[in-house]
Motif scaffolding. Structure first.
Motif, PDB file in Angstrom:
ATOM      1  N   LYS A 168       0.833  -1.202   0.000  1.00 30.50           N
ATOM      2  CA  LYS A 168       0.000   0.000   0.000  1.00 30.50           C
ATOM      3  C   LYS A 168       0.871   1.257   0.000  1.00 30.50           C
ATOM      4  CE  LYS A 168      -3.216   2.417   3.045  1.00 30.50           C
ATOM      5  NZ  LYS A 168      -3.911   2.344   4.337  1.00 30.50           N
ATOM      6  N   TYR A 169       1.863   1.299   0.875  1.00 22.77           N
ATOM      7  CA  TYR A 169       2.702   2.487   0.968  1.00 22.77           C
ATOM      8  C   TYR A 169       3.638   2.654  -0.225  1.00 22.77           C
ATOM      9  CZ  TYR A 169       0.693   3.178   5.503  1.00 22.77           C
ATOM     10  OH  TYR A 169      -0.210   3.401   6.508  1.00 22.77           O
ATOM     11  N   LYS A 170       4.120   1.558  -0.776  1.00 22.22           N
ATOM     12  CA  LYS A 170       4.968   1.659  -1.973  1.00 22.22           C
ATOM     13  C   LYS A 170       4.155   2.221  -3.140  1.00 22.22           C
ATOM     14  CE  LYS A 170       9.102  -0.082  -1.034  1.00 22.22           C
ATOM     15  NZ  LYS A 170      10.320   0.687  -1.182  1.00 22.22           N
ATOM     16  N   VAL A 171       2.917   1.771  -3.280  1.00 19.77           N
ATOM     17  CA  VAL A 171       2.059   2.266  -4.359  1.00 19.77           C
ATOM     18  C   VAL A 171       1.778   3.752  -4.158  1.00 19.77           C
ATOM     19  CG1 VAL A 171      -0.265   2.113  -5.371  1.00 19.77           C
ATOM     20  CG2 VAL A 171       1.035   0.029  -4.906  1.00 19.77           C
ATOM     21  N   ILE A 172       1.438   4.133  -2.939  1.00 17.11           N
ATOM     22  CA  ILE A 172       1.172   5.555  -2.639  1.00 17.11           C
ATOM     23  C   ILE A 172       2.407   6.391  -2.942  1.00 17.11           C
ATOM     24  CG2 ILE A 172       0.785   7.202  -0.762  1.00 17.11           C
ATOM     25  CD1 ILE A 172      -1.128   5.073   0.466  1.00 17.11           C
ATOM     26  N   ASN A 173       3.564   5.929  -2.514  1.00 19.51           N
ATOM     27  CA  ASN A 173       4.803   6.670  -2.757  1.00 19.51           C
ATOM     28  C   ASN A 173       5.117   6.766  -4.247  1.00 19.51           C
ATOM     29  OD1 ASN A 173       5.236   7.229  -0.073  1.00 19.51           O
ATOM     30  ND2 ASN A 173       6.568   5.463   0.250  1.00 19.51           N
ATOM     31  N   TYR A 174       4.800   5.721  -4.967  1.00 16.91           N
ATOM     32  CA  TYR A 174       5.035   5.744  -6.405  1.00 16.91           C
ATOM     33  C   TYR A 174       4.204   6.856  -7.051  1.00 16.91           C
ATOM     34  CZ  TYR A 174       4.934   4.572 -11.318  1.00 16.91           C
ATOM     35  OH  TYR A 174       5.010   4.648 -12.680  1.00 16.91           O
ATOM     36  N   PHE A 175       2.932   6.917  -6.699  1.00 10.14           N
ATOM     37  CA  PHE A 175       2.070   7.936  -7.294  1.00 10.14           C
ATOM     38  C   PHE A 175       2.441   9.336  -6.826  1.00 10.14           C
ATOM     39  CE2 PHE A 175      -0.757   4.267  -8.084  1.00 10.14           C
ATOM     40  CZ  PHE A 175      -0.919   4.447  -9.441  1.00 10.14           C
ATOM     41  N   ARG A 176       2.896   9.451  -5.602  1.00 11.00           N
ATOM     42  CA  ARG A 176       3.325  10.753  -5.088  1.00 11.00           C
ATOM     43  C   ARG A 176       4.649  11.211  -5.688  1.00 11.00           C
ATOM     44  NH1 ARG A 176       2.321  10.184   1.353  1.00 11.00           N
ATOM     45  NH2 ARG A 176       0.082  10.557   1.325  1.00 11.00           N
ATOM     46  N   SER A 177       5.491  10.262  -6.033  1.00 12.58           N
ATOM     47  CA  SER A 177       6.857  10.587  -6.439  1.00 12.58           C
ATOM     48  C   SER A 177       6.937  11.372  -7.740  1.00 12.58           C
ATOM     49  CB  SER A 177       7.678   9.312  -6.589  1.00 12.58           C
ATOM     50  OG  SER A 177       7.290   8.614  -7.751  1.00 12.58           O
ATOM     51  N   GLY A 178       5.910  11.343  -8.501  1.00 11.79           N
ATOM     52  CA  GLY A 178       5.962  12.028  -9.790  1.00 11.79           C
ATOM     53  C   GLY A 178       6.438  11.113 -10.900  1.00 11.79           C
ATOM     54  N   SER A 179       6.833   9.909 -10.569  1.00 10.89           N
ATOM     55  CA  SER A 179       7.263   8.972 -11.600  1.00 10.89           C
ATOM     56  C   SER A 179       6.135   8.735 -12.586  1.00 10.89           C
ATOM     57  CB  SER A 179       7.679   7.638 -10.983  1.00 10.89           C
ATOM     58  OG  SER A 179       8.791   7.807 -10.158  1.00 10.89           O
ATOM     59  N   ILE A 180       4.946   8.605 -12.052  1.00  6.92           N
ATOM     60  CA  ILE A 180       3.801   8.358 -12.930  1.00  6.92           C
ATOM     61  C   ILE A 180       3.550   9.569 -13.821  1.00  6.92           C
ATOM     62  CG2 ILE A 180       2.015   9.112 -11.294  1.00  6.92           C
ATOM     63  CD1 ILE A 180       1.640   6.077 -13.496  1.00  6.92           C
ATOM     64  N   LYS A 181       3.724  10.761 -13.249  1.00  8.42           N
ATOM     65  CA  LYS A 181       3.532  11.980 -14.032  1.00  8.42           C
ATOM     66  C   LYS A 181       4.573  12.050 -15.150  1.00  8.42           C
ATOM     67  CE  LYS A 181       3.221  16.983 -13.427  1.00  8.42           C
ATOM     68  NZ  LYS A 181       3.354  18.078 -12.486  1.00  8.42           N
TER      69      LYS A 181
END
Length: 187
Positions: free
Chosen positions: A75-88
């Motif tokens: 859960k936290y890795k997924v949240i961090n991934y989306f927050r990190s801007g990598s997805i952007k």
């Protein structure tokens, strides 16, 4: 049983880590895949969780079960991934690539259109002189049949016949252009 494995892991037992990995890898991967929707990202997240578990084994204070800890880690890795801007960044890169492809395709289409116009002009140049004039006045100057007849001092029927004959000749000599136009989506 999983907490006893974790205790062995904390003591640096590689076999305990291998056992935890075998027991939990598929379930953790499945959860990550459901949340991410991308197999490669889910694999990366799953690997990061197990690497983090090994690297932080002595600092982790496990108050619940190991499986609850691992699912929470997803859960936290997924949240961090989306927050990190990598997805952007990923989406921006994909959008830029798509726009570049469309720009290249548009440039290719413009070049093809230019070539097609040259072919049409060359075919018109092969028409008899009077037919060329009537056709040019009709299509390029956008004059009505009555205007052409009046300017050339001929009957309306003569203008109609000249345009009809020109279209038949052009259609015959340029039939391949219709195929090309259909192939590149111009029709």
């Amino acid at each position: 049983m999983d907490n006893s494995l974790f205790l062995s892991l904390q003591l640096g037992d590689h076999r305990a880590m291998e056992a935890i990995y075998r027991i939990y890898w598929e379930d953790i991967f499945d959860v990550a895949l459901k949340k991410m929707g991308d197999e490669a990202l889910a694999q990366d997240i799953t690997q990061e969780i197990f690497i983090s578990l090994w690297e932080n084994r002595t600092a982790i204070n496990l108050t619940g079960s190991l499986d609850a800890y691992l699912y929470g880690a997803v859960k936290y890795k997924v949240i961090n991934y989306f927050r990190s801007g990598s997805i952007k960044e990923h989406h921006q890169t994909a959008l830029k690539a798509l726009m570049d492809e469309q720009h290249i395709a548009a440039a290719d289409d413009k070049l093809i259109l230019k070539e097609l116009h040259l072919e049409v002009d060359a075919a018109i140049a092969l028409l008899p002189e009077k037919m060329q004039l009537v056709f040019s006045m009709s299509r390029k100057q956008e004059k009505s049949i009555k205007e052409i007849a009046s300017e050339l001092d001929v009957s309306v029927q003569t203008v109609k016949n000249q345009i009809s004959a020109a279209l038949k000749l052009l259609k015959k000599s340029l039939s391949y252009i219709l195929l090309i136009a259909a192939l590149i989506g111009l029709t």
